[in-house]
Design a protein around this motif. Structure first.
Motif, mmCIF file in Angstrom:
data_model
loop_
_atom_site.group_PDB
_atom_site.id
_atom_site.type_symbol
_atom_site.label_atom_id
_atom_site.label_comp_id
_atom_site.label_asym_id
_atom_site.label_seq_id
_atom_site.Cartn_x
_atom_site.Cartn_y
_atom_site.Cartn_z
ATOM 1 N N UNK A 362 -15.833 -17.883 -6.981
ATOM 2 C CA UNK A 362 -14.832 -17.432 -6.016
ATOM 3 C C UNK A 362 -14.099 -16.205 -6.534
ATOM 4 N N UNK A 363 -13.663 -16.245 -7.792
ATOM 5 C CA UNK A 363 -12.927 -15.110 -8.360
ATOM 6 C C UNK A 363 -13.802 -13.863 -8.446
ATOM 7 N N UNK A 364 -15.053 -14.035 -8.851
ATOM 8 C CA UNK A 364 -15.962 -12.901 -8.973
ATOM 9 C C UNK A 364 -16.157 -12.205 -7.638
ATOM 10 N N UNK A 365 -16.418 -12.988 -6.596
ATOM 11 C CA UNK A 365 -16.637 -12.426 -5.260
ATOM 12 C C UNK A 365 -15.357 -11.783 -4.720
ATOM 13 N N UNK A 366 -14.239 -12.506 -4.812
ATOM 14 C CA UNK A 366 -12.988 -12.021 -4.250
ATOM 15 C C UNK A 366 -12.528 -10.735 -4.928
ATOM 16 N N UNK A 367 -12.564 -10.695 -6.245
ATOM 17 C CA UNK A 367 -12.093 -9.513 -6.974
ATOM 18 C C UNK A 367 -12.943 -8.292 -6.689
ATOM 19 N N UNK A 368 -14.263 -8.452 -6.727
ATOM 20 C CA UNK A 368 -15.142 -7.297 -6.522
ATOM 21 C C UNK A 368 -15.024 -6.758 -5.101
ATOM 22 N N UNK A 369 -14.991 -7.642 -4.100
ATOM 23 C CA UNK A 369 -14.895 -7.184 -2.721
ATOM 24 C C UNK A 369 -13.547 -6.535 -2.432
ATOM 25 N N UNK A 370 -12.482 -7.045 -3.034
ATOM 26 C CA UNK A 370 -11.162 -6.463 -2.826
ATOM 27 C C UNK A 370 -11.112 -5.022 -3.314
ATOM 28 N N UNK A 371 -11.595 -4.778 -4.510
ATOM 29 C CA UNK A 371 -11.574 -3.428 -5.066
ATOM 30 C C UNK A 371 -12.475 -2.483 -4.278
ATOM 31 N N UNK A 372 -13.650 -2.968 -3.886
ATOM 32 C CA UNK A 372 -14.566 -2.131 -3.113
ATOM 33 C C UNK A 372 -13.950 -1.732 -1.777
ATOM 34 N N UNK A 373 -13.270 -2.669 -1.149
ATOM 35 C CA UNK A 373 -12.685 -2.401 0.159
ATOM 36 C C UNK A 373 -11.608 -1.327 0.072
ATOM 37 N N UNK A 374 -10.762 -1.394 -0.951
ATOM 38 C CA UNK A 374 -9.718 -0.376 -1.121
ATOM 39 C C UNK A 374 -10.318 1.021 -1.167
ATOM 40 N N UNK A 375 -11.436 1.177 -1.883
ATOM 41 C CA UNK A 375 -12.009 2.494 -2.103
ATOM 42 C C UNK A 375 -12.839 3.003 -0.927
ATOM 43 N N UNK A 376 -13.513 2.104 -0.218
ATOM 44 C CA UNK A 376 -14.470 2.536 0.793
ATOM 45 C C UNK A 376 -13.885 2.712 2.183
ATOM 46 N N UNK A 377 -12.836 1.960 2.514
ATOM 47 C CA UNK A 377 -12.317 2.001 3.876
ATOM 48 C C UNK A 377 -11.879 3.403 4.316
ATOM 49 N N UNK A 378 -11.135 4.166 3.500
ATOM 50 C CA UNK A 378 -10.769 5.522 3.964
ATOM 51 C C UNK A 378 -11.980 6.399 4.241
ATOM 52 N N UNK A 379 -13.032 6.247 3.423
ATOM 53 C CA UNK A 379 -14.236 7.049 3.638
ATOM 54 C C UNK A 379 -14.957 6.651 4.918
ATOM 55 N N UNK A 380 -15.151 5.355 5.134
ATOM 56 C CA UNK A 380 -15.913 4.938 6.316
ATOM 57 C C UNK A 380 -15.191 5.351 7.595
ATOM 58 N N UNK A 381 -13.857 5.341 7.582
ATOM 59 C CA UNK A 381 -13.102 5.734 8.770
ATOM 60 C C UNK A 381 -13.303 7.203 9.100
ATOM 61 N N UNK A 382 -13.136 8.080 8.133
ATOM 62 C CA UNK A 382 -13.252 9.511 8.420
ATOM 63 C C UNK A 382 -14.696 9.902 8.708
ATOM 64 N N UNK A 383 -15.649 9.223 8.063
ATOM 65 C CA UNK A 383 -17.058 9.515 8.292
ATOM 66 C C UNK A 383 -17.454 9.193 9.732
ATOM 67 N N UNK A 384 -17.049 8.031 10.230
ATOM 68 C CA UNK A 384 -17.397 7.640 11.590
ATOM 69 C C UNK A 384 -16.650 8.465 12.632
ATOM 70 N N UNK A 385 -15.386 8.786 12.370
ATOM 71 C CA UNK A 385 -14.636 9.636 13.298
ATOM 72 C C UNK A 385 -15.308 11.000 13.428
ATOM 73 N N UNK A 386 -15.766 11.539 12.302
ATOM 74 C CA UNK A 386 -16.434 12.843 12.339
ATOM 75 C C UNK A 386 -17.729 12.769 13.138
ATOM 76 N N UNK A 387 -18.518 11.733 12.906
ATOM 77 C CA UNK A 387 -19.833 11.642 13.536
ATOM 78 C C UNK A 387 -19.737 11.379 15.040
ATOM 79 N N UNK A 388 -18.827 10.487 15.443
ATOM 80 C CA UNK A 388 -18.790 10.075 16.845
ATOM 81 C C UNK A 388 -17.778 10.838 17.694
ATOM 82 N N UNK A 389 -16.712 11.371 17.093
ATOM 83 C CA UNK A 389 -15.653 11.957 17.901
ATOM 84 C C UNK A 389 -15.397 13.438 17.639
#
Length: 495
Positions: A362-389
């Protein structure tokens, strides 16, 4: 421009035979239309198997471990997967349009060299997944079968590296084979659970609804498939340019969400009805309760599927590293580069995984996904906005390979949106204890009852900031570059 053209393409090594000849030729290069192949339904199989493995099961442990009941845990998992997979699936449309790996495409938003910001976040994701996978494999197979954790770690690293080296087509083949052989085992166990023949018992304290636990389960499930976003175009870039956008979005969405929802629900049941804290142990116990050796076979197949996913991570990590190197020093990224890069990455994730071995699933999954989410969310948002809008799927492909092109070396709009989006996350973060360090922002502590909303904040802020800043883009100037790029690509196709 001749230099950029050579960097974009790699001539197929038609003279090679045997195993070497089966190693993928292309890495970060553009895929000519003549070499495109595949149907959307193949993407569905790839991503269904991508989540039909051991890493997915412990995600279902999160809710029950925090006192959430089985029903509420499953509902939170379903909603989270639905939200996360939606963002992931939309990235799949970019592969056929560009014919390029996901992170090379991001030069259009961040710049030829500015993309290094997203590359660092993405490389962390690939390594974090494989570190977590290695820890889960070693501890799980040791707990389930008594196998040596050290030998398991070494074997998984080697096999995953080999699959990453052989590349795109072999990843698809291995995933299709594993899907066919493992699907019946999961189906039998699931049916037995539904008809009450799998040995589970309702605990004396089955839990209830806890808002913080529900939102944590939701966030972890959403993070699981959002963190696949940097992968998707890597495996759709070989598809024909005229591939239906709706078709590939649907294929990826239902493939990736179907198996994830299934195994998260299975994990929640195992945690609350069998009281297990390891997914492989849960599969072994539940399967053997039905008929031996069903549990043993299912556990081994699940571990093997996770091993294949490690190969996918290694492949994506290689593309990320080569993109970073190419952004500062032009390279001809052929087979030698891919082999060396994969081997170096393998050593890195193996050493880190060994250092972090011994933690709970549980700790391994939760910790790794939490850190990944912090870093990737800003990128995925701007990438999709650029491509679609903003640019609406229209790009000058050849300019992506030049710091002097229309996307420039450093694209201030994308870099600003990423920085502002990440900064907006910080007050809302609930960073779990890692290496003795933790952090809780002021808003979760005083406004949201300890729930981590930072990824939602980063998603909205980064997307809006990028859209606002992009209103000043000179798309007319880019149109001339797009037309010139199309002519150059047609010329390359004829050569």
């Amino acid at each position: 421009m001749a230099t950029e053209q050579r960097a974009m393409t790699a001539a197929p090594a038609t003279a090679d035979r045997g195993l070497v000849g089966q190693i993928e030729v292309h890495s970060i290069n553009w895929i000519p239309e003549s070499e495109r192949h595949g149907k959307p339904w193949l993407q569905s199989m790839l991503w269904f198997l991508g989540n039909l493995q051991y890493f997915t099961i412990p995600i279902g442990f999160v809710g029950p471990s925090m006192g959430l009941s089985l029903g509420w845990s499953i509902l939170a998992g379903v909603l989270g997967i639905g939200v996360g997979t939606l963002f992931m699936a939309f990235h799949a449309t970019q592969g056929p349009v560009f014919g390029l790996p996901q992170m090379i495409q991001s030069r259009a938003q961040l710049g030829y060299r500015g993309v290094i910001v997203a590359l660092i976040a993405t490389l962390f994701t690939y390594l974090a997944f494989n570190v977590a996978d290695q820890v889960l494999m070693a501890s799980g197979l040791h707990a389930a079968f008594g196998w040596s954790a050290d030998l398991v770690a070494v074997a998984t690293a080697v096999i995953a590296a080999v699959l990453a080296i052989f590349g795109h087509d072999w990843v698809h083949r291995v995933f299709r084979f594993l899907l066919v052989v493992s699907l019946p085992c999961y189906a039998i166990i699931s049916v037995a659970i539904l008809i009450g023949r799998d040995g589970g018992t309702v605990p004396a304290h089955p839990g209830g609804f806890l808002f913080a636990a529900f939102m944590t389960q939701f966030s972890v499930a959403a993070a699981y498939n959002i963190t696949y976003a940097p992968y998707v175009s890597d495996y759709s870039r070989y598809m024909p340019k005229d591939t239906s956008a709706k078709g590939i979005i649907a294929a990826v969405f239902f493939g990736a969400s179907g198996s994830a929802v299934w195994l998260i629900a299975l994990g929640a049941w195992m945690a609350s009805r069998l009281g297990v804290s390891d997914g492989l142990v849960g599969l072994r116990v539940s399967g053997n309760n039905i008929a031996r050796p069903l549990g043993n076979v299912t556990a081994i197949l699940s571990a093997t599927s996770l091993l294949a996913t490690m190969g996918m991570n290694g492949y994506g990590g290689m593309l990320t590293v080569l993109t970073g190197i190419d952004s500062f020093k032009k390279i001809s990224a052929g087979r030698a580069w891919r082999v060396i890069t994969v081997l170096v990455l393998t050593v890195v994730w193996y050493v880190i995984g060994k250092a972090l071995s011994g933690g709970s699933a549980v700790d391994t999954v939760l910790n790794s996904l939490t850190l990944m989410l912090y870093l990737l969310v800003p990128w995925t948002a701007l990438n999709l906005v650029d491509f679609f809008f903003v640019r609406r799927g229209h790009y000058a492909i050849t300019d992506i390979f030049s710091p002097r092109g229309v996307y420039r070396a450093w694209a201030w709009r994308g870099l600003t949106a990423y920085a502002v989006g990440f900064a907006a996350e910080i007050p809302f973060m609930v960073l779990p204890p890692i290496a003795g360090l933790s952090y809780t922002g002021p808003f979760p502590a005083h406004v949201s009852n300890g729930v981590d909303y930072s990824w939602l904040v980063g998603l909205v802020v980064s997307g809006i900031v990028y859209w606002v800043l992009s209103r000043s883009l000179d798309l007319t100037r880019e149109q001339a570059a797009i037309e010139a790029s199309d002519r150059e690509l047609q010329e390359l196709e004829r050569q």
